[in-house]
Design a protein around this motif. Structure first.
Motif, PDB file in Angstrom:
ATOM      1  N   PRO A 134      43.900  -8.949 -22.639  1.00 38.96           N
ATOM      2  CA  PRO A 134      42.503  -8.797 -22.994  1.00 38.96           C
ATOM      3  C   PRO A 134      42.131  -7.338 -23.100  1.00 38.96           C
ATOM      4  CG  PRO A 134      42.688  -9.188 -20.672  1.00 38.96           C
ATOM      5  CD  PRO A 134      44.084  -9.260 -21.235  1.00 38.96           C
ATOM      6  N   PRO A 135      41.271  -6.976 -24.039  1.00 41.16           N
ATOM      7  CA  PRO A 135      40.853  -5.593 -24.152  1.00 41.16           C
ATOM      8  C   PRO A 135      40.239  -5.057 -22.872  1.00 41.16           C
ATOM      9  CG  PRO A 135      40.180  -6.854 -26.065  1.00 41.16           C
ATOM     10  CD  PRO A 135      40.742  -7.827 -25.079  1.00 41.16           C
ATOM     11  N   CYS A 136      39.535  -5.918 -22.105  1.00 37.55           N
ATOM     12  CA  CYS A 136      38.826  -5.410 -20.940  1.00 37.55           C
ATOM     13  C   CYS A 136      39.760  -5.075 -19.789  1.00 37.55           C
ATOM     14  CB  CYS A 136      37.785  -6.424 -20.473  1.00 37.55           C
ATOM     15  SG  CYS A 136      38.442  -8.061 -20.150  1.00 37.55           S
ATOM     16  N   PHE A 137      41.023  -5.434 -19.868  1.00 38.10           N
ATOM     17  CA  PHE A 137      41.911  -5.186 -18.750  1.00 38.10           C
ATOM     18  C   PHE A 137      42.983  -4.148 -19.061  1.00 38.10           C
ATOM     19  CE2 PHE A 137      40.970  -9.844 -17.829  1.00 38.10           C
ATOM     20  CZ  PHE A 137      39.872  -9.505 -17.076  1.00 38.10           C
ATOM     21  N   LEU A 138      42.943  -3.533 -20.207  1.00 41.66           N
ATOM     22  CA  LEU A 138      44.015  -2.640 -20.592  1.00 41.66           C
ATOM     23  C   LEU A 138      43.570  -1.190 -20.575  1.00 41.66           C
ATOM     24  CD1 LEU A 138      45.651  -4.516 -23.571  1.00 41.66           C
ATOM     25  CD2 LEU A 138      46.371  -4.462 -21.205  1.00 41.66           C
ATOM     26  N   ASN A 155      48.363 -11.226 -19.418  1.00 37.79           N
ATOM     27  CA  ASN A 155      49.627 -10.750 -18.832  1.00 37.79           C
ATOM     28  C   ASN A 155      49.395  -9.795 -17.669  1.00 37.79           C
ATOM     29  OD1 ASN A 155      48.789  -8.383 -19.998  1.00 37.79           O
ATOM     30  ND2 ASN A 155      50.739  -7.945 -21.014  1.00 37.79           N
ATOM     31  N   GLY A 156      48.179  -9.774 -17.146  1.00 35.70           N
ATOM     32  CA  GLY A 156      47.913  -8.940 -15.970  1.00 35.70           C
ATOM     33  C   GLY A 156      47.033  -7.763 -16.302  1.00 35.70           C
ATOM     34  N   GLY A 157      47.607  -6.766 -16.975  1.00 40.66           N
ATOM     35  CA  GLY A 157      46.823  -5.601 -17.334  1.00 40.66           C
ATOM     36  C   GLY A 157      46.516  -4.729 -16.134  1.00 40.66           C
ATOM     37  N   ILE A 158      45.727  -3.710 -16.388  1.00 42.08           N
ATOM     38  CA  ILE A 158      45.469  -2.699 -15.369  1.00 42.08           C
ATOM     39  C   ILE A 158      44.677  -3.252 -14.193  1.00 42.08           C
ATOM     40  CG2 ILE A 158      43.321  -1.821 -16.354  1.00 42.08           C
ATOM     41  CD1 ILE A 158      46.238   0.259 -14.914  1.00 42.08           C
ATOM     42  N   ALA A 159      43.831  -4.266 -14.427  1.00 41.42           N
ATOM     43  CA  ALA A 159      43.040  -4.831 -13.335  1.00 41.42           C
ATOM     44  C   ALA A 159      43.796  -5.929 -12.582  1.00 41.42           C
ATOM     45  CB  ALA A 159      41.724  -5.384 -13.872  1.00 41.42           C
ATOM     46  N   ALA A 201      35.095 -10.009  -8.459  1.00 38.09           N
ATOM     47  CA  ALA A 201      34.994  -8.664  -9.019  1.00 38.09           C
ATOM     48  C   ALA A 201      35.868  -8.562 -10.258  1.00 38.09           C
ATOM     49  CB  ALA A 201      35.455  -7.623  -7.983  1.00 38.09           C
ATOM     50  N   LEU A 202      35.676  -7.490 -10.993  1.00 38.92           N
ATOM     51  CA  LEU A 202      36.649  -7.047 -11.985  1.00 38.92           C
ATOM     52  C   LEU A 202      36.935  -5.594 -11.646  1.00 38.92           C
ATOM     53  CD1 LEU A 202      38.437  -7.348 -14.392  1.00 38.92           C
ATOM     54  CD2 LEU A 202      36.466  -6.966 -15.890  1.00 38.92           C
ATOM     55  N   LEU A 203      38.077  -5.361 -11.023  1.00 38.30           N
ATOM     56  CA  LEU A 203      38.363  -4.053 -10.450  1.00 38.30           C
ATOM     57  C   LEU A 203      38.662  -3.023 -11.534  1.00 38.30           C
ATOM     58  CD1 LEU A 203      40.385  -5.151  -7.282  1.00 38.30           C
ATOM     59  CD2 LEU A 203      37.929  -4.645  -7.494  1.00 38.30           C
ATOM     60  N   LYS A 204      38.939  -1.829 -11.123  1.00 35.86           N
ATOM     61  CA  LYS A 204      39.011  -0.640 -11.984  1.00 35.86           C
ATOM     62  C   LYS A 204      39.792  -0.903 -13.269  1.00 35.86           C
ATOM     63  CE  LYS A 204      40.074   4.308 -11.579  1.00 35.86           C
ATOM     64  NZ  LYS A 204      40.642   5.351 -10.678  1.00 35.86           N
ATOM     65  N   ALA A 217      33.361  -3.809 -11.946  1.00 35.11           N
ATOM     66  CA  ALA A 217      32.324  -4.655 -11.377  1.00 35.11           C
ATOM     67  C   ALA A 217      32.686  -4.848  -9.916  1.00 35.11           C
ATOM     68  CB  ALA A 217      32.268  -5.986 -12.112  1.00 35.11           C
ATOM     69  N   ASP A 218      31.858  -4.326  -9.022  1.00 33.83           N
ATOM     70  CA  ASP A 218      32.213  -4.284  -7.608  1.00 33.83           C
ATOM     71  C   ASP A 218      32.202  -5.672  -6.964  1.00 33.83           C
ATOM     72  OD1 ASP A 218      32.459  -1.503  -7.666  1.00 33.83           O
ATOM     73  OD2 ASP A 218      30.321  -1.225  -7.336  1.00 33.83           O
ATOM     74  N   PRO A 219      33.059  -5.885  -5.973  1.00 37.16           N
ATOM     75  CA  PRO A 219      33.172  -7.201  -5.336  1.00 37.16           C
ATOM     76  C   PRO A 219      31.893  -7.624  -4.629  1.00 37.16           C
ATOM     77  CG  PRO A 219      35.049  -5.789  -4.787  1.00 37.16           C
ATOM     78  CD  PRO A 219      34.028  -4.910  -5.449  1.00 37.16           C
ATOM     79  N   ILE A 220      31.664  -8.929  -4.607  1.00 33.27           N
ATOM     80  CA  ILE A 220      30.610  -9.501  -3.776  1.00 33.27           C
ATOM     81  C   ILE A 220      31.263 -10.380  -2.712  1.00 33.27           C
ATOM     82  CG2 ILE A 220      28.837  -9.428  -5.570  1.00 33.27           C
ATOM     83  CD1 ILE A 220      29.282 -12.449  -5.981  1.00 33.27           C
ATOM     84  N   THR A 221      30.595 -10.488  -1.572  1.00 27.74           N
ATOM     85  CA  THR A 221      31.112 -11.317  -0.482  1.00 27.74           C
ATOM     86  C   THR A 221      30.191 -12.494  -0.173  1.00 27.74           C
ATOM     87  OG1 THR A 221      30.034  -9.878   1.156  1.00 27.74           O
ATOM     88  CG2 THR A 221      32.324  -9.376   0.572  1.00 27.74           C
ATOM     89  N   LYS A 222      29.109 -12.631  -0.952  1.00 33.59           N
ATOM     90  CA  LYS A 222      28.155 -13.736  -0.777  1.00 33.59           C
ATOM     91  C   LYS A 222      27.403 -13.933  -2.085  1.00 33.59           C
ATOM     92  CE  LYS A 222      23.861 -15.024   1.617  1.00 33.59           C
ATOM     93  NZ  LYS A 222      23.113 -15.096   0.324  1.00 33.59           N
ATOM     94  N   GLY A 223      26.958 -15.155  -2.320  1.00 38.36           N
ATOM     95  CA  GLY A 223      26.086 -15.428  -3.450  1.00 38.36           C
ATOM     96  C   GLY A 223      26.827 -15.481  -4.777  1.00 38.36           C
TER      97      GLY A 223
END
Length: 279
Positions: free
Chosen positions: A5-9, A100-104, A185-188, A261-267
Motif C-alpha cells: 500500500p502507498p501509505c506503508f511504504l 507485504n508489510g512495508g515500513i509500518a 494505530a498506524l505507526l511511523k 496515527a498515534d496509538p489509543i488504549t481506550k475508545g
C-alpha cells in the motif's frame, strides 16, 4: 498478493515545484485566488470562517521552520461532521487488505473502508460508492483546502512554473482505530511509494451514537498525530512534533513526510484520509 500500500511504504525525499488547485468530482481545476476555492454555502455550513487565510498565514510560519506539514484546528465544522456520523456508522464496512508489510510493519489491514481507490484497484477493487456519495461535498471541500495549503507551501519553489495546477484524489478511505493489537494505530510511515504528492487527514467525531460518549471516548488514552519533520539544530535530526487532534482538525502532509496515527488504549478514533496527485 497485491502491491504494497502507498501509505506503508518509504519513498525518497522530494518536493514538487508547483503551485495548485482542484473539481469535477475528485479533480479540481486551477484556482485563480486562494479565496475562490470554497463556495459561500460551504463556508457557512462546513468550513470555519477565514480558515483559508489562517492556512496561508500558518504555512508562512511553518516554512520558516523548514516544516512541510500543517495541522489546522477545526478547519471543518464539528457540527457538520456530527451530521454525517450516524450515516457513516450505518454504512461503514471495513475491508480486509493483505500487504507485504512495508515500513509500518502491517501485513493485514482491516480497519479502513475505501471510498476511492487507485487505478488498478489498489489496495482493493470494491470502493464503497454509497458512502462516497454521502461524503462527496466534504471531499470536494477538502480538495479546496488542500489546494490552498499546497499552493502556499510550494509558492516559492520555482517562479518559472505556472501559478496554476490541478490536484486529483488518488485514494480516499475512512479508518476506525480501536484498542486492539494491530488496530490501535498506524505507526511511523510515509504516504506514497512515489505515487502520492500530498495527503490530507481529517479527524472525525468521537462516536456518541452507538454507545455513550464516555464508552467510545479516547480522551486521555492516546490518539492524535505525530510528525518527524524539520530539523533539530542541536542534533541535526528531524523534530518529533505531536498534535492532539479532535473533530474537524485537518492535517496537511507534503510528500514523503514521516508521520503516524498515534496509538489509543481506550475508545475508538475515526479519521478520513485522502491521498493526492498534483500536476
Amino acid at each position: 498478493r497485491p502491491s504494497p500500500p502507498p501509505c506503508f511504504l518509504q519513498t525518497g525525499p522530494g518536493i514538487l515545484t508547483m503551485t495548485l488547485t482542484v473539481n469535477d468530482n475528485n479533480t479540481r481545476k486551477p484556482l485563480k485566488d486562494a479565496n475562490d476555492g470554497i463556495s459561500k454555502q460551504n463556508q457557512l455550513t462546513m468550513v470555519r470562517s477565514n480558515v483559508e487565510k489562517e492556512i496561508i498565514k500558518q504555512v508562512v510560519r511553518q516554512k520558516l521552520s523548514k516544516l512541510r506539514h500543517l495541522v489546522v484546528k477545526e478547519a471543518i465544522s464539528p457540527e457538520y461532521l456530527d451530521s454525517l456520523f450516524p450515516t457513516l456508522l450505518k454504512l461503514f464496512q471495513p475491508q480486509t487488505v493483505t500487504y507485504n508489510g512495508g515500513i509500518a510493519n502491517i501485513k493485514e489491514w482491516k480497519i479502513s473502508c475505501y471510498l476511492e481507490v487507485m487505478e488498478g484497484g489498489i489496495p482493493c477493487t470494491n470502493p464503497h460508492v454509497q458512502l462516497k456519495t454521502v461524503f462527496e461535498p466534504l471531499l470536494n471541500t477538502c480538495n479546496d483546502l488542500f489546494s490552498t495549503w499546497y499552493r502556499q507551501q510550494h509558492s516559492c519553489n520555482d517562479n518559472a512554473k505556472s501559478s496554476t495546477f490541478s490536484v486529483k484524489r488518488l485514494m480516499t478511505f475512512i479508518t476506525r482505530y480501536s484498542p486492539v493489537p494491530g488496530e490501535e494505530a498506524l505507526l511511523k510511515h510515509v504516504d506514497g511509494a512515489g505515487k502520492v504528492d500530498g495527503s490530507l487527514v481529517l479527524a472525525l467525531p468521537m462516536d456518541k451514537w452507538s454507545a455513550p460518549e464516555e464508552v467510545n471516548s479516547f480522551e486521555g488514552h492516546g490518539g492524535g498525530l505525530t510528525f518527524w519533520d524539520g530539523k533539530d539544530p542541536a542534533t541535526g535530526r528531524p523534530l518529533e512534533i505531536h498534535y492532539e487532534t479532535r473533530s474537524g482538525d485537518v492535517g496537511f502532509i507534503d510528500r514523503a513526510v514521516w508521520h503516524q496515527a498515534d496509538p489509543i488504549t481506550k475508545g475508538t478514533r475515526w479519521a478520513l484520509v485522502i491521498f493526492y496527485k498534483v500536476w
